[in-house]
Design an enzyme around this catalytic site. Structure first.
Site, PDB file in Angstrom:
ATOM      1  N   SER A 167       5.307  -6.866   3.035  1.00  0.00           N
ATOM      2  CA  SER A 167       5.889  -7.113   4.400  1.00  0.00           C
ATOM      3  C   SER A 167       6.789  -8.622   4.420  1.00  0.00           C
ATOM      4  O   SER A 167       6.417  -9.432   3.454  1.00  0.00           O
ATOM      5  CB  SER A 167       4.970  -7.432   5.526  1.00  0.00           C
ATOM      6  N   CYS A 206       9.524   1.807   3.292  1.00  0.00           N
ATOM      7  CA  CYS A 206      10.404   0.802   3.559  1.00  0.00           C
ATOM      8  C   CYS A 206      11.765   1.190   4.089  1.00  0.00           C
ATOM      9  O   CYS A 206      12.589   0.529   4.330  1.00  0.00           O
ATOM     10  CB  CYS A 206      10.119  -0.146   2.510  1.00  0.00           C
ATOM     11  N   PHE A 214       0.710  -1.101  -0.023  1.00  0.00           N
ATOM     12  CA  PHE A 214      -0.122  -0.214   0.010  1.00  0.00           C
ATOM     13  C   PHE A 214       1.081   1.223   0.178  1.00  0.00           C
ATOM     14  O   PHE A 214       0.183   2.483  -0.269  1.00  0.00           O
ATOM     15  CB  PHE A 214      -0.840   0.024   1.248  1.00  0.00           C
ATOM     16  N   LYS A 268      -1.213  -7.331  -9.061  1.00  0.00           N
ATOM     17  CA  LYS A 268      -2.275  -7.095  -7.984  1.00  0.00           C
ATOM     18  C   LYS A 268      -1.868  -6.234  -7.033  1.00  0.00           C
ATOM     19  O   LYS A 268      -0.864  -6.548  -6.152  1.00  0.00           O
ATOM     20  CB  LYS A 268      -2.344  -8.555  -7.416  1.00  0.00           C
ATOM     21  N   GLU A 293      -5.061  -3.544  -1.798  1.00  0.00           N
ATOM     22  CA  GLU A 293      -6.579  -3.471  -1.779  1.00  0.00           C
ATOM     23  C   GLU A 293      -6.759  -2.081  -1.097  1.00  0.00           C
ATOM     24  O   GLU A 293      -7.914  -1.573  -1.021  1.00  0.00           O
ATOM     25  CB  GLU A 293      -7.257  -4.575  -1.169  1.00  0.00           C
TER      26      GLU A 293
HETATM   27  P1  NAD Z   1       1.431  -6.560   3.172  1.00  0.00           P
HETATM   28  O1  NAD Z   1       2.754  -7.709   3.016  1.00  0.00           O
HETATM   29  O2  NAD Z   1       0.577  -6.789   4.103  1.00  0.00           O
HETATM   30  O3  NAD Z   1       0.748  -6.511   1.580  1.00  0.00           O
HETATM   31  C1  NAD Z   1       1.562  -6.747   0.380  1.00  0.00           C
HETATM   32  C2  NAD Z   1       0.763  -7.421  -0.547  1.00  0.00           C
HETATM   33  O4  NAD Z   1       0.365  -8.757  -0.386  1.00  0.00           O
HETATM   34  C3  NAD Z   1      -0.539  -6.566  -0.840  1.00  0.00           C
HETATM   35  O5  NAD Z   1      -0.856  -6.717  -2.510  1.00  0.00           O
HETATM   36  C4  NAD Z   1      -1.682  -7.593   0.005  1.00  0.00           C
HETATM   37  O6  NAD Z   1      -2.862  -7.711  -0.638  1.00  0.00           O
HETATM   38  C5  NAD Z   1      -0.896  -8.908  -0.200  1.00  0.00           C
HETATM   39  N1  NAD Z   1      -1.113  -9.825   0.778  1.00  0.00           N
HETATM   40  C6  NAD Z   1      -1.466  -9.588   2.032  1.00  0.00           C
HETATM   41  N2  NAD Z   1      -1.627 -10.538   3.021  1.00  0.00           N
HETATM   42  C7  NAD Z   1      -1.435 -11.838   2.205  1.00  0.00           C
HETATM   43  C8  NAD Z   1      -1.422 -12.932   2.200  1.00  0.00           C
HETATM   44  N3  NAD Z   1      -1.645 -13.595   3.539  1.00  0.00           N
HETATM   45  N4  NAD Z   1      -1.109 -13.898   1.222  1.00  0.00           N
HETATM   46  C9  NAD Z   1      -0.928 -13.288   0.034  1.00  0.00           C
HETATM   47  N5  NAD Z   1      -1.063 -12.031  -0.119  1.00  0.00           N
HETATM   48  C10 NAD Z   1      -1.149 -11.236   0.748  1.00  0.00           C
HETATM   49  O7  NAD Z   1       2.336  -5.157   3.136  1.00  0.00           O
HETATM   50  P2  NAD Z   1       1.670  -3.715   3.080  1.00  0.00           P
HETATM   51  O8  NAD Z   1       1.136  -3.659   4.397  1.00  0.00           O
HETATM   52  O9  NAD Z   1       0.909  -3.518   2.040  1.00  0.00           O
HETATM   53  O10 NAD Z   1       2.984  -2.919   2.748  1.00  0.00           O
HETATM   54  C11 NAD Z   1       3.984  -2.516   3.792  1.00  0.00           C
HETATM   55  C12 NAD Z   1       4.992  -3.671   3.847  1.00  0.00           C
HETATM   56  O11 NAD Z   1       5.778  -3.634   2.707  1.00  0.00           O
HETATM   57  C13 NAD Z   1       5.971  -3.133   4.919  1.00  0.00           C
HETATM   58  O12 NAD Z   1       6.421  -4.376   5.532  1.00  0.00           O
HETATM   59  C14 NAD Z   1       7.252  -2.340   4.158  1.00  0.00           C
HETATM   60  O13 NAD Z   1       8.533  -2.472   4.707  1.00  0.00           O
HETATM   61  C15 NAD Z   1       7.132  -3.396   2.716  1.00  0.00           C
HETATM   62  N6  NAD Z   1       7.689  -2.676   1.611  1.00  0.00           N
HETATM   63  C16 NAD Z   1       9.012  -3.170   1.247  1.00  0.00           C
HETATM   64  C17 NAD Z   1       9.606  -2.605   0.297  1.00  0.00           C
HETATM   65  C18 NAD Z   1      10.709  -2.973  -0.076  1.00  0.00           C
HETATM   66  O14 NAD Z   1      11.344  -2.450  -1.297  1.00  0.00           O
HETATM   67  N7  NAD Z   1      11.601  -3.702   0.390  1.00  0.00           N
HETATM   68  C19 NAD Z   1       8.771  -1.489  -0.315  1.00  0.00           C
HETATM   69  C20 NAD Z   1       7.477  -1.006   0.226  1.00  0.00           C
HETATM   70  C21 NAD Z   1       7.246  -1.568   1.337  1.00  0.00           C
END
Ligand code: NAD
Length: 496
Positions: free
Chosen positions: A225, A280, A148, A172, A175
Site C-alpha cells: 500500500s 493493484c 497479500f 518477507k 503474513e
Molecule cells: P500492505 O502495505 O499492508 O503490506 C505489504 C507488506 O508490508 C506486507 O508484507 C506487510 O507485512 C508489510 N507491512 C504492513 N504494515 C507494515 C508497517 N507498518 N511497517 C512495515 N511493513 C509493513 O499491503 P497489502 O494489504 O498486503 O496489499 C495490498 C496493497 O498492495 C494495495 O494497496 C495494492 O494496491 C498494493 N499493491 C501494489 C502493487 C503494485 O505493483 N503497485 C501490486 C500489488 C499490490
C-alpha cells in the site's frame, strides 16, 4: 500447521511464540499459524544470505542459467499445487491463481536469458590505443517485502531476477497468505540453488524494520500500500540502500462515446471484479464520457450474473476478500458512497454464499454518479466495487485522471486511434491500456506506476529489474606496447 521461516535451506523457528493466524477466507476458519519473525530471525537470514553471496556471486552464468531453467520446469510442473495453496489462503478462484503463477513464471523465463541480459558493451579504439567496456555486478544481499494479493507472482517479480544477477535474497512475504513462499523456496532448493541464496522470513513490521535497518541489506524491493511504500522508501533511503517501493492505485478506465459499449462492459466487469477487486491493476473507477454512460446498465446486467463462491469450486468466478476486516471496510465504504450521494446500481453488501456463511464475501457492487469528493473515489477500496464517474468529454476525463494522486494503470475504450493517441500522451500514468483494461506489462518490459504508485527511480522486473539488482563498472584500458598508447600528459584526459 505452523508456517516456519526458511533460512539457509531449511525450515526453522517453530518454537517462536509470536504468531499470526492464517485464515481460509472462503469459510472464515483459521487454517494455519505463521511465525512473526524477530530481529534475530532477520539477522539469521541475512547471515545465511551473506555467507552464500561470496560463492553465488562468483558462479558462472551457465551455472545460474541451468538452475533457473530447472526452477522454471519445477514451477511449471507444480503450477496446480501452487495455485491451490494460493486459493486456500488468498481466496481467489483457482484459474485466477493459476494465471498469477503463469505471470510469475514468465519472469523466471525472462531471467533464464540472464547471459544475454548481463552482456556489457565494448567500444574498440575509443581513443588511440584505448578501449572502453562496461559490465554489471550484483549488489549483495537484497530484500523483498510483498503484499497479500499476489502471494506468488509479486515475489516472482523480484527474486528470479535478483538471483540470476548473482545476488542472494531475503523475502518477507505477506503474513496473511505466507505458504506459497515456502513452497517456492523448496522448488529453488530442488532446482539446485545453493542453500542461503533464497531465504524467507515471515512476519510483520518487526521483521520489516529489521531488514530496513540492517547494514548487510544492499537493496529493498517493496510492493504494497502507498503509506507503507512511502515509509519503506524513506527508511531504506536514509539507511543508504537502493530502494524501489511500489504502492497502491486508483485505476481509471475511460469509456469514450465511440467505444463498443458491450465490449467495454464485458472487460470492465472482468477487470473490476476479477480476484474480488484485490488487484493493484484492477479498474476501480470507470469514467463514462457523455452518452457512454449507457455502459452502466450493461455492466449492472453482467454483474448480476457473476457467480460468487469459494475459490476452489470451479463454478465460482469470484471468491471472497482476504479478511473479515477487509470485508467490513469495503461494505462501510459502499455505505459511505451511498450516503454521500452515489446511486447503487448493483449492491453486494448483503450477499450470502450458501454453505459458506462465515466466509469473507462481498458481492460485486457498482456505484454510479460518483464524484471526486466521495470517500469511495478518494480511498483505494481494494474490493469488488466499481465506481462510475461521469465526464463531459475526453479532455475532462484525462484531467480527472491526472488530478488523482495515484498513477499506476489506466485504460481507454475507444474505436478512434486519434483519441487513443491523445489519451496515451496526455495521462500521467505508468501503464496504459488501449481497449485493454489490465495492462500489466509482459515480463520483458518493466512494471511501475507514477506519482503515489511508485517511490524510487526504478520499475520492477524486465530490464529495469536487471538494472536495479546490479551496478555497473566501466573500464577504460590501454596496453603499453600497442601503437600511440604511451604518451602521458598532465592535461585532463581527452580522446585522441
Ligand atoms: P500492505 O502495505 O499492508 O503490506 C505489504 C507488506 O508490508 C506486507 O508484507 C506487510 O507485512 C508489510 N507491512 C504492513 N504494515 C507494515 C508497517 N507498518 N511497517 C512495515 N511493513 C509493513 O499491503 P497489502 O494489504 O498486503 O496489499 C495490498 C496493497 O498492495 C494495495 O494497496 C495494492 O494496491 C498494493 N499493491 C501494489 C502493487 C503494485 O505493483 N503497485 C501490486 C500489488 C499490490
Amino acid at each position: 500447521m505452523i508456517i516456519e521461516h526458511w533460512i539457509g535451506g531449511r525450515a526453522t523457528g517453530g518454537d517462536a511464540t509470536r504468531r499470526a493466524l492464517v485464515y481460509q477466507p472462503a469459510t472464515g476458519e483459521v487454517q494455519h499459524e505463521v511465525l512473526l519473525g524477530e530481529k534475530s530471525d532477520v539477522e539469521a537470514a541475512i547471515n545465511a544470505a551473506e555467507a552464500a553471496f561470496s560463492e553465488w556471486s562468483q558462479s558462472s552464468l551457465s551455472t545460474r542459467t541451468k538452475i533457473l531453467f530447472s526452477f522454471r520446469e519445477l514451477i511449471n510442473a507444480h503450477k496446480d499445487e501452487l495455485a491451490a495453496i494460493i486459493t486456500a489462503e488468498h481466496g481467489k478462484v483457482l484459474d485466477d491463481a493459476a494465471g498469477e503463477v503463469q505471470r510469475g513464471l514468465e519472469v523466471v523465463e525472462y531471467a533464464c536469458g540472464i547471459p544475454q541480459l548481463l552482456q556489457g558493451s565494448f567500444s574498440d579504439q575509443a581513443s588511440a590505443g584505448v578501449d572502453v567496456f562496461s559490465f554489471r555486478e550484483p549488489l549483495g544481499v537484497v530484500a523483498g517485502i510483498t503484499p497479500f494479493n499476489f502471494p506468488a507472482m509479486v515475489p516472482l517479480w523480484m527474486h528470479p531476477i535478483a538471483i540470476a544477477c548473482g545476488n542472494t535474497f531475503v523475502l518477507k512475504p505477506s503474513e496473511r497468505d505466507p505458504s506459497s513462499s515456502n513452497f517456492v523456496a523448496r522448488l529453488w532448493q530442488r532446482a539446485g540453488l545453493p542453500d542461503g541464496v533464497f531465504n524467507v522470513v515471515h512476519g510483520d513490521r518487526v521483521a520489516v524494520d529489521a531488514l530496513l535497518r540492517h547494514p548487510g541489506v544492499a537493496a529493498v524491493s517493496f510492493v504494497g500500500s502507498t503509506p507503507i511504500a512511502r515509509h519503506i522508501h524513506r527508511e531504506a533511503s536514509l539507511a543508504g540502500k537502493r530502494v524501489q517501493a511500489l504502492g497502491g492505485a486508483k485505476n481509471h478506465a475511460v469509456i469514450l462515446p465511440d467505444a463498443d459499449l458491450d465490449f467495454a462492459a464485458e472487460h470492465l466487469v472482468a477487470s473490476a471484479f476479477g480476484s474480488a477487486g484485490e488487484r493493484c491493476m484492477a479498474v476501480s473507477a470507470a469514467v463514462a464520457v457523455g452518452p457512454a454512460a449507457a455502459v452502466v446498465d450493461l455492466v449492472a446486467e453482467r454483474v448480476a450474473k457473476i457467480r460468487v463462491g469459494p475459490g476452489r469450486d470451479p463454478a465460482s468466478e469470484m471468491g471472497p476478500v482476504i479478511t473479515a476486516a477487509a470485508q467490513e471496510r469495503i461494505k462501510s465504504l459502499i455505505s459511505a458512497g451511498e450516503r454521500q450521494g452515489a446511486s447503487v446500481a448493483a449492491d453486494g453488501r448483503d450477499l450470502q454464499v450458501p454453505g459458506y456463511e462465515g466466509g469473507f464475501f462481498v458481492g460485486p457492487t457498482v456505484l454510479d454518479r460518483v464524484t471526486t469528493g466521495m470517500d469511495v473515489y478518494r480511498e483505494e477500496i481494494f474490493g469488488p466495487v466499481l465506481s462510475v464517474v461521469r465526464a463531459a468529454d475526453a479532455e475532462a476525463a484525462i484531467s480527472l485522471i491526472n488530478s488523482n494522486p495515484y498513477g499506476n494503470g489506466t485504460a481507454v475504450f475507444t474505436s478512434s486511434g486519434a483519441a487513443a493517441r491523445t489519451f496515451q500522451r496526455g495521462v500521467r500514468v505508468g501503464m496504459i491500456g488501449i481497449n485493454v483494461p489490465i495492462p500489466v506489462p509482459m515480463a520483458y518490459y518493466s512494471f511501475g506506476g507514477w506519482k503515489d504508485s511508485l517511490f524510487g527511480q526504478s520499475s520492477i522486473y524486465g530490464p529495469e529489474g536487471v538494472a536495479f539488482y546490479t551496478r555497473a563498472k566501466v573500464v577504460t584500458q590501454r596496453w603499453p606496447g600497442t601503437r600511440a598508447s604511451a604518451e602521458a600528459s598532465l592535461h585532463f584526459p581527452t580522446a585522441r
